[in-house]
Design an enzyme around this catalytic site. Structure first.
Site, PDB file in Angstrom:
ATOM      1  N   LYS A  15       0.859  -1.192   0.000  1.00  0.00           N
ATOM      2  CA  LYS A  15       0.000   0.000   0.000  1.00  0.00           C
ATOM      3  C   LYS A  15       0.888   1.232   0.000  1.00  0.00           C
ATOM      4  O   LYS A  15       2.026   1.168   0.468  1.00  0.00           O
ATOM      5  CB  LYS A  15      -0.912   0.015   1.245  1.00  0.00           C
TER       6      LYS A  15
HETATM    7  P1  NAD Z   1     -12.811   8.362  -2.569  1.00  0.00           P
HETATM    8  O1  NAD Z   1     -11.751   9.350  -2.257  1.00  0.00           O
HETATM    9  O2  NAD Z   1     -13.301   8.239  -3.956  1.00  0.00           O
HETATM   10  O3  NAD Z   1     -14.094   8.592  -1.641  1.00  0.00           O
HETATM   11  C1  NAD Z   1     -14.036   8.713  -0.248  1.00  0.00           C
HETATM   12  C2  NAD Z   1     -15.206   9.599   0.169  1.00  0.00           C
HETATM   13  O4  NAD Z   1     -15.330   9.578   1.582  1.00  0.00           O
HETATM   14  C3  NAD Z   1     -15.028  11.059  -0.261  1.00  0.00           C
HETATM   15  O5  NAD Z   1     -16.205  11.491  -0.915  1.00  0.00           O
HETATM   16  C4  NAD Z   1     -14.790  11.787   1.059  1.00  0.00           C
HETATM   17  O6  NAD Z   1     -15.269  13.120   1.045  1.00  0.00           O
HETATM   18  C5  NAD Z   1     -15.574  10.919   2.017  1.00  0.00           C
HETATM   19  N1  NAD Z   1     -15.135  11.061   3.420  1.00  0.00           N
HETATM   20  C6  NAD Z   1     -13.890  11.248   3.895  1.00  0.00           C
HETATM   21  N2  NAD Z   1     -13.920  11.336   5.230  1.00  0.00           N
HETATM   22  C7  NAD Z   1     -15.202  11.205   5.595  1.00  0.00           C
HETATM   23  C8  NAD Z   1     -15.876  11.199   6.836  1.00  0.00           C
HETATM   24  N3  NAD Z   1     -15.209  11.352   7.982  1.00  0.00           N
HETATM   25  N4  NAD Z   1     -17.213  11.010   6.843  1.00  0.00           N
HETATM   26  C9  NAD Z   1     -17.893  10.829   5.700  1.00  0.00           C
HETATM   27  N5  NAD Z   1     -17.312  10.826   4.484  1.00  0.00           N
HETATM   28  C10 NAD Z   1     -15.993  11.011   4.436  1.00  0.00           C
HETATM   29  O7  NAD Z   1     -12.241   6.945  -2.028  1.00  0.00           O
HETATM   30  P2  NAD Z   1     -12.736   5.483  -2.426  1.00  0.00           P
HETATM   31  O8  NAD Z   1     -11.837   4.971  -3.480  1.00  0.00           O
HETATM   32  O9  NAD Z   1     -14.207   5.467  -2.611  1.00  0.00           O
HETATM   33  O10 NAD Z   1     -12.357   4.674  -1.090  1.00  0.00           O
HETATM   34  C11 NAD Z   1     -13.222   4.636   0.044  1.00  0.00           C
HETATM   35  C12 NAD Z   1     -12.795   3.486   0.948  1.00  0.00           C
HETATM   36  O11 NAD Z   1     -12.800   2.262   0.202  1.00  0.00           O
HETATM   37  C13 NAD Z   1     -11.374   3.599   1.514  1.00  0.00           C
HETATM   38  O12 NAD Z   1     -11.346   2.994   2.795  1.00  0.00           O
HETATM   39  C14 NAD Z   1     -10.549   2.764   0.542  1.00  0.00           C
HETATM   40  O13 NAD Z   1      -9.340   2.272   1.110  1.00  0.00           O
HETATM   41  C15 NAD Z   1     -11.531   1.631   0.277  1.00  0.00           C
HETATM   42  N6  NAD Z   1     -11.273   0.891  -0.968  1.00  0.00           N
HETATM   43  C16 NAD Z   1     -11.254   1.522  -2.176  1.00  0.00           C
HETATM   44  C17 NAD Z   1     -11.035   0.759  -3.326  1.00  0.00           C
HETATM   45  C18 NAD Z   1     -11.080   1.375  -4.704  1.00  0.00           C
HETATM   46  O14 NAD Z   1     -11.069   0.606  -5.690  1.00  0.00           O
HETATM   47  N7  NAD Z   1     -11.160   2.677  -4.859  1.00  0.00           N
HETATM   48  C19 NAD Z   1     -10.804  -0.615  -3.230  1.00  0.00           C
HETATM   49  C20 NAD Z   1     -10.836  -1.223  -1.980  1.00  0.00           C
HETATM   50  C21 NAD Z   1     -11.073  -0.458  -0.847  1.00  0.00           C
END
Ligand code: NAD
Length: 470
Positions: A106
């Site tokens: 990561k």
């Molecule tokens: P992203 O940046 O697209 O979206 C995250 C969202 O969460 C944003 O809209 C942000 O404003 C919001 N956010 C941040 N802090 C917050 C809070 N305290 N309360 C409410 N909303 C809040 O990120 P993503 O890619 O959607 O990832 C989200 C989660 O999923 C993370 O934990 C990431 O590690 C996990 N994840 C993502 C992927 C992927 O393919 N993108 C894969 C596996 C896991």
């Protein structure tokens, strides 16, 4: 201010050790599996806005029992080394659980992407890529980053381009150095929405399994109320699929600046348009807005999907969460202590290493596509189409009736890349669910799906270490 990740690594470690207590591993092997192999800290400068700015980032390699190693790169102002190590450990577990041939890694850059223009972000990303390349922390057979919080296909396109420039004599497989790229740069259909799609398949697999309690006995999502935290890539796609295809009512969407609610169900596409246009979900016309209020996730709902950041449900608020099913779309959204509280209150938790594995599964398909240099289905699509036409014509001749119009197109289709990707992802999510539920049935003392998933995953990593004699 305390880092948002405080305690995240500890929670992952506690989950690891709890699961290990059910496994009879040779002395020393448990410690070897838990430990993070290496974490590289990089500091670099970029000349921007007429002065030099310094940036700090990390890339952790948790386990190389299987190579290359794989894991997203996050851009976040509160990123730190501990958070990256916890996320890398989860990647090791996740890849093993869904049986994709990667070790866990990561990365993160401590930066708020909203403070920089796209041109500035491009220069920062290219410099970061150069640093990773110098240390052997990016490469098709070494270490393969992907998008995570604050990054997307744009950043992946910059990274692959910079990697090619830095390695001009080895461009054949260069595209496989990152996944989550745009289609035009060697990406794969269905990667952007893969994690959200995987969340949908995870919930479906759970509800379909008669051994589970479902949603208080119910086996579908039709009309069920869903609260979502985090309306980014994962959250938006999960909400879209669950509401448009499975009939769920997404009644609350919570973001970092408050939440919006509509008991009838929020129109997800329109809410996304509003967020993209105004920069916030608040003020959306078809909903009531609660600015600055972070208690949206505590409102009663059938399904709660934390899809934002780690530690969202913790010791302090877990006792106020009121739901049947917590679906961990984010990594580490429920702390070790909060997990116990939620379960004591009757909630079932579908764990992150299973629920959000869709991203790495489709990343694996993309990596294979880049290395084989041929889109999925290219060789067979037209042949399948012709065969389906022949079968349809034969059925019409034999029965004297026309082929049903409503399923004709779907039947005749030869299988586009997106269909194959979706089918492969569904297969992995369904079969992984069966492995988790089977072991919990065979060993009820494991107690919950998270421990069952850790046990399945660790057993497989231990077998790999034992096979290579380490
Ligand atoms: P992203 O940046 O697209 O979206 C995250 C969202 O969460 C944003 O809209 C942000 O404003 C919001 N956010 C941040 N802090 C917050 C809070 N305290 N309360 C409410 N909303 C809040 O990120 P993503 O890619 O959607 O990832 C989200 C989660 O999923 C993370 O934990 C990431 O590690 C996990 N994840 C993502 C992927 C992927 O393919 N993108 C894969 C596996 C896991």
């Amino acid at each position: 201010m305390q880092a948002i990740s405080a305690g995240f690594l500890k929670s992952v470690d506690q989950n690891f050790r709890h699961a290990m207590s059910f496994l009879d591993l040779p002395e020393g092997l448990a410690e070897r599996i838990i430990q993070c192999n290496s974490t590289y800290t990089v500091r670099f400068g970029v000349r921007l806005r007429g002065r030099m700015y310094s940036f700090i980032g990390w890339r952790s390699v948790h386990s190389e029992h299987c190579e290359p190693v794989k894991g997203g790169i996050r851009y976040a102002p509160n990123a730190d080394a501990e958070e990256v190590e916890a996320l890398a450990a989860l990647m090791t577990l996740k890849c093993s659980l869904v049986d994709v041939p990667f070790g866990g890694s990561k990365g993160a850059l401590k930066i708020d992407p909203r403070e920089w223009t796209p041109q500035e972000l491009e220069r920062i990303t290219r410099r970061f890529t150069q640093e990773l390349n110098k240390r052997g922390l990016i490469g098709p057979g070494l270490n393969v980053p992907a998008p995570d919080v604050g990054t997307g296909e744009r950043e992946m396109a910059w990274m692959v381009d910079e990697f090619r420039r830095a390695n001009p004599t080895d461009v054949v497989n260069a595209r496989a150095c990152v996944t989550g790229k745009p289609l035009s740069k060697g990406g794969i259909a269905g990667r952007t929405e893969a994690t959200g799609r995987g969340v949908q398949f995870a919930i479906q697999s759970y509800l379909r399994d008669a051994r589970t309690t479902g949603l208080n006995g119910r086996r579908d999502l039709n009309g069920a109320s869903v609260t979502l935290q985090g309306f980014g890539n994962v959250g938006y796609h999960a909400a879209k699929f669950l509401s448009e295809e499975d009939g769920a009512r997404v009644t609350i969407v919570a973001e970092r600046d408050g939440y919006v609610t509509n008991p009838e169900g929020l129109p997800i596409e329109a809410l996304k348009e509003h967020q993209l246009r105004t920069g916030s979900i608040l003020g959306f016309a078809n909903a009531q807005s609660f600015a600055g209020d972070m208690t949206g996730i505590e409102e009663r709902c059938d399904v709660l999907i934390p899809a934002a950041m780690e530690n969202a449900i913790h010791l302090e608020n877990a006792g106020r969460i009121n739901t049947h099913l917590v679906v961990e779309a984010a990594n580490g959204p429920v702390t070790f202590e909060a997990d116990k509280i939620l379960r004591s209150r009757g909630a079932t938790i579908l764990p992150d290493l299973y629920v959000n594995a869709g991203g790495v599964v489709v990343s694996y398909f993309e990596w294979v596509k880049n290395l084989t240099h041929i889109p999925f289905g290219l060789m067979e699509r037209r042949r399948r189409e012709r065969r389906n036409h022949t079968i349809a014509a034969a059925l019409e001749r034999m029965t004297g009736k026309p082929f049903p119009a409503d399923i004709r197109d779907e039947f005749l289709e030869g299988g586009a890349e997106i269909d194959l990707v979706r089918s492969g992802l569904e297969d992995v999510m369904r079969s992984t669910w069966t492995r988790i539920a089977d072991i919990l049935e065979a060993q009820p003392e494991l107690g919950d799906y998270r421990t069952a998933a850790y046990v399945v995953s660790i057993r497989q990593i231990a077998d790999a270490y034992e096979a290579i004699g380490i």
